[in-house]
Design a protein around this motif. Structure first.
Motif, PDB file in Angstrom:
ATOM      1  N   ARG A  40       0.835  -1.199   0.000  1.00  0.00           N
ATOM      2  CA  ARG A  40       0.000   0.000   0.000  1.00  0.00           C
ATOM      3  C   ARG A  40       0.872   1.253   0.000  1.00  0.00           C
ATOM      4  N   LEU A  41       0.551   2.140  -0.918  1.00  0.00           N
ATOM      5  CA  LEU A  41       1.251   3.408  -1.054  1.00  0.00           C
ATOM      6  C   LEU A  41       0.188   4.491  -1.187  1.00  0.00           C
ATOM      7  N   ASP A  59      14.639  14.947  -2.425  1.00  0.00           N
ATOM      8  CA  ASP A  59      13.683  15.968  -1.978  1.00  0.00           C
ATOM      9  C   ASP A  59      12.452  15.382  -1.280  1.00  0.00           C
ATOM     10  N   GLY A  60      12.430  14.059  -1.066  1.00  0.00           N
ATOM     11  CA  GLY A  60      11.295  13.431  -0.399  1.00  0.00           C
ATOM     12  C   GLY A  60      10.202  12.981  -1.349  1.00  0.00           C
ATOM     13  N   SER A  61      10.457  13.071  -2.648  1.00  0.00           N
ATOM     14  CA  SER A  61       9.486  12.584  -3.629  1.00  0.00           C
ATOM     15  C   SER A  61       9.577  11.071  -3.739  1.00  0.00           C
ATOM     16  N   ILE A  62       8.425  10.464  -3.958  1.00  0.00           N
ATOM     17  CA  ILE A  62       8.346   9.023  -4.164  1.00  0.00           C
ATOM     18  C   ILE A  62       8.058   8.790  -5.643  1.00  0.00           C
ATOM     19  N   VAL A  63       8.794   7.868  -6.238  1.00  0.00           N
ATOM     20  CA  VAL A  63       8.607   7.500  -7.639  1.00  0.00           C
ATOM     21  C   VAL A  63       8.139   6.045  -7.626  1.00  0.00           C
ATOM     22  N   PHE A  64       6.993   5.797  -8.254  1.00  0.00           N
ATOM     23  CA  PHE A  64       6.387   4.476  -8.143  1.00  0.00           C
ATOM     24  C   PHE A  64       5.583   4.126  -9.391  1.00  0.00           C
ATOM     25  N   PRO A  65       5.433   2.808  -9.633  1.00  0.00           N
ATOM     26  CA  PRO A  65       4.593   2.381 -10.750  1.00  0.00           C
ATOM     27  C   PRO A  65       3.143   2.361 -10.306  1.00  0.00           C
ATOM     28  N   TYR A  66       2.266   2.640 -11.230  1.00  0.00           N
ATOM     29  CA  TYR A  66       0.845   2.541 -10.936  1.00  0.00           C
ATOM     30  C   TYR A  66       0.157   2.016 -12.183  1.00  0.00           C
ATOM     31  N   GLU A  85       9.319   8.361   4.289  1.00  0.00           N
ATOM     32  CA  GLU A  85       9.923   7.759   5.488  1.00  0.00           C
ATOM     33  C   GLU A  85       9.282   6.407   5.799  1.00  0.00           C
ATOM     34  N   ARG A  86       7.973   6.281   5.601  1.00  0.00           N
ATOM     35  CA  ARG A  86       7.288   5.004   5.809  1.00  0.00           C
ATOM     36  C   ARG A  86       7.815   3.957   4.819  1.00  0.00           C
ATOM     37  N   VAL A  87       8.022   4.347   3.558  1.00  0.00           N
ATOM     38  CA  VAL A  87       8.560   3.428   2.554  1.00  0.00           C
ATOM     39  C   VAL A  87       9.965   2.987   2.954  1.00  0.00           C
ATOM     40  N   ARG A  88      10.786   3.919   3.406  1.00  0.00           N
ATOM     41  CA  ARG A  88      12.153   3.567   3.853  1.00  0.00           C
ATOM     42  C   ARG A  88      12.102   2.515   4.961  1.00  0.00           C
ATOM     43  N   LEU A  90       9.649   0.426   5.891  1.00  0.00           N
ATOM     44  CA  LEU A  90       9.138  -0.864   5.431  1.00  0.00           C
ATOM     45  C   LEU A  90      10.104  -1.538   4.469  1.00  0.00           C
ATOM     46  N   GLY A  91      10.777  -0.765   3.641  1.00  0.00           N
ATOM     47  CA  GLY A  91      11.762  -1.321   2.717  1.00  0.00           C
ATOM     48  C   GLY A  91      12.925  -1.957   3.448  1.00  0.00           C
ATOM     49  N   ARG A  92      13.391  -1.311   4.484  1.00  0.00           N
ATOM     50  CA  ARG A  92      14.496  -1.870   5.282  1.00  0.00           C
ATOM     51  C   ARG A  92      14.060  -3.136   5.996  1.00  0.00           C
ATOM     52  N   GLU A  93      12.825  -3.135   6.513  1.00  0.00           N
ATOM     53  CA  GLU A  93      12.295  -4.335   7.170  1.00  0.00           C
ATOM     54  C   GLU A  93      12.186  -5.488   6.181  1.00  0.00           C
ATOM     55  N   GLU A  94      11.776  -5.207   4.962  1.00  0.00           N
ATOM     56  CA  GLU A  94      11.656  -6.243   3.924  1.00  0.00           C
ATOM     57  C   GLU A  94      13.025  -6.829   3.598  1.00  0.00           C
ATOM     58  N   VAL A  95      14.050  -5.990   3.527  1.00  0.00           N
ATOM     59  CA  VAL A  95      15.412  -6.479   3.273  1.00  0.00           C
ATOM     60  C   VAL A  95      15.851  -7.406   4.407  1.00  0.00           C
ATOM     61  N   MET A  96      15.578  -7.021   5.642  1.00  0.00           N
ATOM     62  CA  MET A  96      15.969  -7.853   6.786  1.00  0.00           C
ATOM     63  C   MET A  96      15.235  -9.197   6.767  1.00  0.00           C
ATOM     64  N   ARG A  97      13.947  -9.195   6.430  1.00  0.00           N
ATOM     65  CA  ARG A  97      13.188 -10.442   6.349  1.00  0.00           C
ATOM     66  C   ARG A  97      13.759 -11.363   5.265  1.00  0.00           C
ATOM     67  N   SER A  98      14.116 -10.788   4.123  1.00  0.00           N
ATOM     68  CA  SER A  98      14.636 -11.621   3.038  1.00  0.00           C
ATOM     69  C   SER A  98      15.999 -12.203   3.399  1.00  0.00           C
ATOM     70  N   LEU A  99      16.800 -11.464   4.142  1.00  0.00           N
ATOM     71  CA  LEU A  99      18.102 -11.987   4.582  1.00  0.00           C
ATOM     72  C   LEU A  99      17.942 -13.132   5.570  1.00  0.00           C
ATOM     73  N   LYS A 100      16.937 -13.037   6.437  1.00  0.00           N
ATOM     74  CA  LYS A 100      16.695 -14.099   7.427  1.00  0.00           C
ATOM     75  C   LYS A 100      16.211 -15.379   6.760  1.00  0.00           C
ATOM     76  N   ARG A 101      15.518 -15.267   5.607  1.00  0.00           N
ATOM     77  CA  ARG A 101      14.999 -16.448   4.904  1.00  0.00           C
ATOM     78  C   ARG A 101      16.099 -17.245   4.234  1.00  0.00           C
ATOM     79  N   ARG A 102      17.241 -16.640   4.034  1.00  0.00           N
ATOM     80  CA  ARG A 102      18.336 -17.334   3.311  1.00  0.00           C
ATOM     81  C   ARG A 102      19.025 -18.344   4.143  1.00  0.00           C
TER      82      ARG A 102
END
Length: 102
Positions: A40-41, A59-66, A85-88, A90-102
């Motif tokens: 969700r964005l 500058d705090g702009s978000i670039v995303f596909p829609y 900041e919310r994307v940052r 959640l993105g960092r949390e997603e990276v940590m989860r993927s590293l733990k799955r390896r």
């Protein structure tokens, strides 16, 4: 484009593939995070072929596909530092989860 249209985002690209959107975001943004479809964005679900790239500019702009059915995929840009900041986070949390799955 539904509620995303209410943001009045800048349209960077239109009528492109999911892959082209991902490649553009990865190559043109200062930061890039990858998410699964359904992320969700701005309160809206983002769909597409995974991984979905979401970029953040200095500058705090978000670039995303829609993707809007019957209209294709767009790459949009909208400035919202709180959402960036919310994307940052959640993105960092997603990276940590993927590293733990390896």
């Amino acid at each position: 484009m539904g509620c995303i249209e209410m943001l009045k985002p800048q349209i960077l690209l239109r009528g492109i593939s999911f892959r082209e959107a991902r490649e553009y975001i990865e190559s043109s943004c200062d930061e890039c995070y990858h998410f699964q479809p359904g992320f969700r964005l701005f309160g809206e679900y983002i769909i597409g072929a995974p991984p979905i790239a979401v970029g953040i500019m200095k500058d705090g702009s978000i670039v995303f596909p829609y993707t809007k059915p019957c209209h294709g995929t767009f790459v949009l840009k909208h400035r919202d530092e709180a959402e960036a900041e919310r994307v940052r986070k959640l993105g960092r949390e997603e990276v940590m989860r993927s590293l733990k799955r390896r």
